[in-house]
Design a protein around this motif. Sequence first.
Motif, PDB file in Angstrom:
ATOM      1  N   ALA A 219       4.053  31.332  -6.259  1.00 50.22           N
ATOM      2  CA  ALA A 219       4.999  32.346  -5.549  1.00 50.22           C
ATOM      3  C   ALA A 219       4.309  33.626  -5.484  1.00 50.22           C
ATOM      4  N   GLU A 220       3.348  33.947  -6.160  1.00 43.75           N
ATOM      5  CA  GLU A 220       2.344  35.335  -6.052  1.00 43.75           C
ATOM      6  C   GLU A 220       1.542  35.056  -4.648  1.00 43.75           C
ATOM      7  N   LEU A 221       1.111  33.758  -4.611  1.00 45.57           N
ATOM      8  CA  LEU A 221       0.381  33.361  -3.175  1.00 45.57           C
ATOM      9  C   LEU A 221       1.199  33.431  -1.876  1.00 45.57           C
ATOM     10  N   ALA A 222       2.548  33.071  -2.421  1.00 54.02           N
ATOM     11  CA  ALA A 222       3.432  33.042  -1.027  1.00 54.02           C
ATOM     12  C   ALA A 222       3.844  34.506  -0.474  1.00 54.02           C
ATOM     13  N   GLU A 223       4.000  35.467  -1.687  1.00 54.29           N
ATOM     14  CA  GLU A 223       4.079  36.934  -1.351  1.00 54.29           C
ATOM     15  C   GLU A 223       2.827  37.545  -0.687  1.00 54.29           C
ATOM     16  N   GLN A 224       1.694  36.969  -1.090  1.00 55.31           N
ATOM     17  CA  GLN A 224       0.452  37.673  -0.316  1.00 55.31           C
ATOM     18  C   GLN A 224       0.421  37.208   1.073  1.00 55.31           C
ATOM     19  N   ALA A 225       0.900  35.844   1.314  1.00 55.45           N
ATOM     20  CA  ALA A 225       1.046  35.460   2.597  1.00 55.45           C
ATOM     21  C   ALA A 225       1.933  35.993   3.564  1.00 55.45           C
ATOM     22  N   ASP A 226       3.064  36.478   2.915  1.00 55.54           N
ATOM     23  CA  ASP A 226       4.425  37.135   3.437  1.00 55.54           C
ATOM     24  C   ASP A 226       3.701  38.371   4.047  1.00 55.54           C
ATOM     25  N   LYS A 227       2.924  38.981   3.053  1.00 58.13           N
ATOM     26  CA  LYS A 227       2.420  40.453   3.350  1.00 58.13           C
ATOM     27  C   LYS A 227       1.527  40.310   4.569  1.00 58.13           C
TER      28      LYS A 227
ATOM     29  N   PRO B 175       2.159  31.023  13.099  1.00 59.47           N
ATOM     30  CA  PRO B 175       1.729  30.155  12.096  1.00 59.47           C
ATOM     31  C   PRO B 175       1.511  30.651  10.556  1.00 59.47           C
ATOM     32  N   MET B 176       1.178  31.881  10.470  1.00 62.12           N
ATOM     33  CA  MET B 176       1.204  32.538   9.230  1.00 62.12           C
ATOM     34  C   MET B 176       2.343  32.750   8.608  1.00 62.12           C
ATOM     35  N   GLY B 177       3.556  33.018   9.559  1.00 55.22           N
ATOM     36  CA  GLY B 177       4.840  33.000   9.001  1.00 55.22           C
ATOM     37  C   GLY B 177       5.241  31.713   8.585  1.00 55.22           C
TER      38      GLY B 177
ATOM     39  N   ASP C 156      -2.270  23.711   6.571  1.00 60.25           N
ATOM     40  CA  ASP C 156      -2.230  23.272   7.979  1.00 60.25           C
ATOM     41  C   ASP C 156      -1.918  24.514   9.026  1.00 60.25           C
ATOM     42  N   GLU C 157      -0.893  25.367   8.651  1.00 55.43           N
ATOM     43  CA  GLU C 157      -0.376  26.576   9.305  1.00 55.43           C
ATOM     44  C   GLU C 157      -1.517  27.486   9.206  1.00 55.43           C
ATOM     45  N   MET C 158      -2.228  27.656   8.110  1.00 52.71           N
ATOM     46  CA  MET C 158      -3.222  28.863   7.808  1.00 52.71           C
ATOM     47  C   MET C 158      -4.397  28.380   8.787  1.00 52.71           C
TER      48      MET C 158
ATOM     49  N   ASP D 271       1.566  38.321   6.760  1.00 52.04           N
ATOM     50  CA  ASP D 271       2.421  37.791   7.963  1.00 52.04           C
ATOM     51  C   ASP D 271       2.989  38.771   8.567  1.00 52.04           C
ATOM     52  N   LYS D 272       3.345  40.014   7.696  1.00 50.29           N
ATOM     53  CA  LYS D 272       3.995  40.971   8.321  1.00 50.29           C
ATOM     54  C   LYS D 272       3.176  41.970   8.861  1.00 50.29           C
ATOM     55  N   GLN D 273       2.149  42.064   8.392  1.00 49.20           N
ATOM     56  CA  GLN D 273       0.929  42.865   8.942  1.00 49.20           C
ATOM     57  C   GLN D 273       0.586  42.416  10.332  1.00 49.20           C
ATOM     58  N   MET D 274       0.324  41.181  10.558  1.00 50.52           N
ATOM     59  CA  MET D 274      -0.049  40.527  11.793  1.00 50.52           C
ATOM     60  C   MET D 274       1.338  40.726  12.675  1.00 50.52           C
ATOM     61  N   SER D 275       2.581  40.712  12.223  1.00 47.34           N
ATOM     62  CA  SER D 275       3.629  40.889  13.236  1.00 47.34           C
ATOM     63  C   SER D 275       3.776  42.024  13.893  1.00 47.34           C
ATOM     64  N   ALA D 276       3.388  43.026  12.622  1.00 48.27           N
ATOM     65  CA  ALA D 276       3.634  44.427  13.274  1.00 48.27           C
ATOM     66  C   ALA D 276       2.884  44.827  14.300  1.00 48.27           C
ATOM     67  N   LYS D 277       1.759  43.882  14.530  1.00 50.51           N
ATOM     68  CA  LYS D 277       0.988  44.139  15.889  1.00 50.51           C
ATOM     69  C   LYS D 277       1.421  43.078  16.873  1.00 50.51           C
ATOM     70  N   SER D 278       2.123  43.830  17.741  1.00 48.27           N
ATOM     71  CA  SER D 278       2.557  43.228  18.779  1.00 48.27           C
ATOM     72  C   SER D 278       2.121  41.611  19.203  1.00 48.27           C
ATOM     73  N   ASP D 279       2.566  40.672  18.885  1.00 45.39           N
ATOM     74  CA  ASP D 279       2.183  39.225  19.108  1.00 45.39           C
ATOM     75  C   ASP D 279       0.827  38.876  18.761  1.00 45.39           C
ATOM     76  N   MET D 280       0.208  39.635  17.955  1.00 39.64           N
ATOM     77  CA  MET D 280      -0.916  39.290  17.147  1.00 39.64           C
ATOM     78  C   MET D 280      -1.174  37.674  17.129  1.00 39.64           C
ATOM     79  N   PRO D 281      -2.457  37.204  17.520  1.00 39.10           N
ATOM     80  CA  PRO D 281      -2.629  35.891  17.497  1.00 39.10           C
ATOM     81  C   PRO D 281      -2.502  35.213  16.010  1.00 39.10           C
ATOM     82  N   GLY D 282      -1.990  34.124  15.965  1.00 39.92           N
ATOM     83  CA  GLY D 282      -1.958  33.748  14.423  1.00 39.92           C
ATOM     84  C   GLY D 282      -0.664  34.130  13.689  1.00 39.92           C
ATOM     85  N   SER D 283      -0.195  35.020  14.235  1.00 40.12           N
ATOM     86  CA  SER D 283       1.323  35.582  13.344  1.00 40.12           C
ATOM     87  C   SER D 283       2.394  34.535  13.054  1.00 40.12           C
TER      88      SER D 283
END
Length: 326
Positions: free
Chosen positions: A22-30, A46-48, A78-80, A32-44
């Motif tokens: 669950a902690e790892l999922a929370e890190q991945a979610d953070k 699949p990271m989600g 795979d998504e990462m 994902d949000k950082q990448m998504s905050a940058k408009s259409d950042m590549p990889g956002s």
Amino acid sequence: DLKRLIEDKAKQPTAAQAAEQAELAEQADKTDKQMSAKSDMPGSKPMGEASKSMSQAAGKLSKGQSGQANEDQKKALDEMKKASDELNEAIEQEEQLAQAEQLEKIDQMLQKVLERQQAVSASTRETNEKRAADSTFARGEQIKLSELSRSEGKLAEDVETVRAILTKEGKSVVFAEVLGDVRGDMQDVQKLLDAQDPGAMAQAVQKEIQRSLQDMIDAVRKELAERRKKAGGGGGGGGGGGGKQPLVPVIAELKMIRTMEMAINRRTTELNKQVVDNKLPADQAKAEHGKLSRRQENVRKMAEQLGGKMKSGPGPGRGQGDSSGF
């Protein structure tokens, strides 16, 4: 590190690892949000998806469903991997774009130097034709030769500016060496003009300077055309060679080494002619022989280094299919 931890959990999933998952999922979610905050950042995207799969794995682990959790963990991996690939591709494209812009800048700088060198060369010939019967020049021509000497010196400084760019890049060694020779030739002509000697030797060296500059401009423009063609065809970056690609491919450096050898040959022929015709003082002839000897040895070393690069490298890339010859 995040990917490595997930891989460890994917190998031995147990219910006791639910909290850590669950902690790892929370890190991945953070992330994902950082990448998504940058408009259409590549990889956002699949990271989600990876974040969702981790959350699902955490829930199933808490219920003791380790087998199903393992599948979710594999999906996350795979998504990462997709996110990593997208980011790497984007970085490579940015590097290619930056290199193309740098090549455009080098092309423009060299073209300006060539045009000014052509003007100085023309004035050198014109001034030499006004030499008196006793090989002296009138006051006006003497002043003109001094001006031409300063202009040649300024061109040498401009060439050094371009050479510094290539030296900093660190991979286009041959091109940097060519510009080093061009700068040296300009400084030689500067001295000859300052000594009121715009004769055959000065003019022969000026011709070699112009040839070398034009050869470099042609090579840079060919490389730019190849990059535009590749970009227009939807191709990726530098051809999968691993790591940042050089500004110019190996095939261009190979051709430039041959060009340098041809220049040395022409310079040697002109030197021999000057010596045979007794048109060159002994000390100047000796200095010229020494200079050409050092330049010849330098070209030999570059050819040897390039040969080693061609043996150990992944291949010359698009140069393998280059049928333009020399």
